[in-house]
Write an enzyme that holds these catalytic residues in place. Sequence first.
Site, PDB file in Angstrom:
ATOM      1  N   GLU A   1       3.240   3.721  -5.784  1.00  0.00           N
ATOM      2  CA  GLU A   1       3.205   3.110  -4.459  1.00  0.00           C
ATOM      3  C   GLU A   1       4.544   2.491  -4.079  1.00  0.00           C
ATOM      4  OE1 GLU A   1       0.837   3.623  -2.487  1.00  0.00           O
ATOM      5  OE2 GLU A   1      -0.704   4.319  -3.886  1.00  0.00           O
TER       6      GLU A   1
ATOM      7  N   ARG B   1     -13.469  -0.991   3.426  1.00  0.00           N
ATOM      8  CA  ARG B   1     -14.466  -0.024   3.881  1.00  0.00           C
ATOM      9  C   ARG B   1     -15.798  -0.249   3.181  1.00  0.00           C
ATOM     10  NH1 ARG B   1     -16.132   4.643   1.782  1.00  0.00           N
ATOM     11  NH2 ARG B   1     -14.497   4.633   0.206  1.00  0.00           N
TER      12      ARG B   1
ATOM     13  N   CYS C   1      -6.849  -2.629  -4.354  1.00  0.00           N
ATOM     14  CA  CYS C   1      -5.587  -2.149  -4.927  1.00  0.00           C
ATOM     15  C   CYS C   1      -4.394  -2.655  -4.118  1.00  0.00           C
ATOM     16  CB  CYS C   1      -5.577  -0.622  -4.974  1.00  0.00           C
ATOM     17  SG  CYS C   1      -6.638   0.072  -6.263  1.00  0.00           S
TER      18      CYS C   1
ATOM     19  N   HIS D   1      -1.445   4.438  -8.471  1.00  0.00           N
ATOM     20  CA  HIS D   1      -2.812   4.920  -8.389  1.00  0.00           C
ATOM     21  C   HIS D   1      -2.985   6.111  -9.331  1.00  0.00           C
ATOM     22  CE1 HIS D   1      -3.816   2.776  -4.504  1.00  0.00           C
ATOM     23  NE2 HIS D   1      -4.942   2.714  -5.185  1.00  0.00           N
TER      24      HIS D   1
END
Length: 217
Positions: free
Chosen positions: A84, A94, A147, A170
């Site tokens: 990242e 979500r 995350c 990830h």
Amino acid sequence: MARRTERLLLTGFEPFGGDAINPSWEVARALDGEVIDGACVVAVQLPCVFGKSLDVLAAALDTHRPRTVLCLGLAANRSVLSVERVGINVDDARIADNAGAQPIDQPAVHGAPAAYFATLPIKAIVAALVREGLPAEVSQTAGTFVCNHVLFGLMHQLRRRRGVRGGFMHVPLLPAQAAHAGLVGLTLADQVRGVRLALRVARHVKVDLVHTGGSVS
């Protein structure tokens, strides 16, 4: 007085979303205690919970005083090791976290900047992984779930820890998990190999590569 062994802090998450295992933690604990070029890996499991994950991370930073920090998380919709680039100051979940919280359009850290860039050599890490035949990419988003919360929170905490570099990777599902969802996974052995290499590069490469790692969309 004996010199203190350098620590490499590696974190992974507990399972979430109904899964029995989380590959990020399986990778981290597989590397716990391993010595990489003279530095000892210390693995810490983070709860998949907004807020509490940053408390556990802060305690680990205080206890182990690492010079390099790599946090791992699961991206079930990806099939590669994603390093990242940036964490953003927003929690927009979500699904609920493991404590039942589902923040929407809330800051990860009140009063903090809009974003922090990882300070690990992300392009050098990706290049090294690809040279070893491992699927890898620079990722431009860590999402808006726990995350990203941890990546942003890590970099916010490291701003006061001079000389400590940090970032986030990830990892994909393991093959057995991926098969159930019709996705492509990556074996635990390859994930461990990739993270070990990422830690080695993160420790030794001080200036990142200058070549494209961008994306159009």
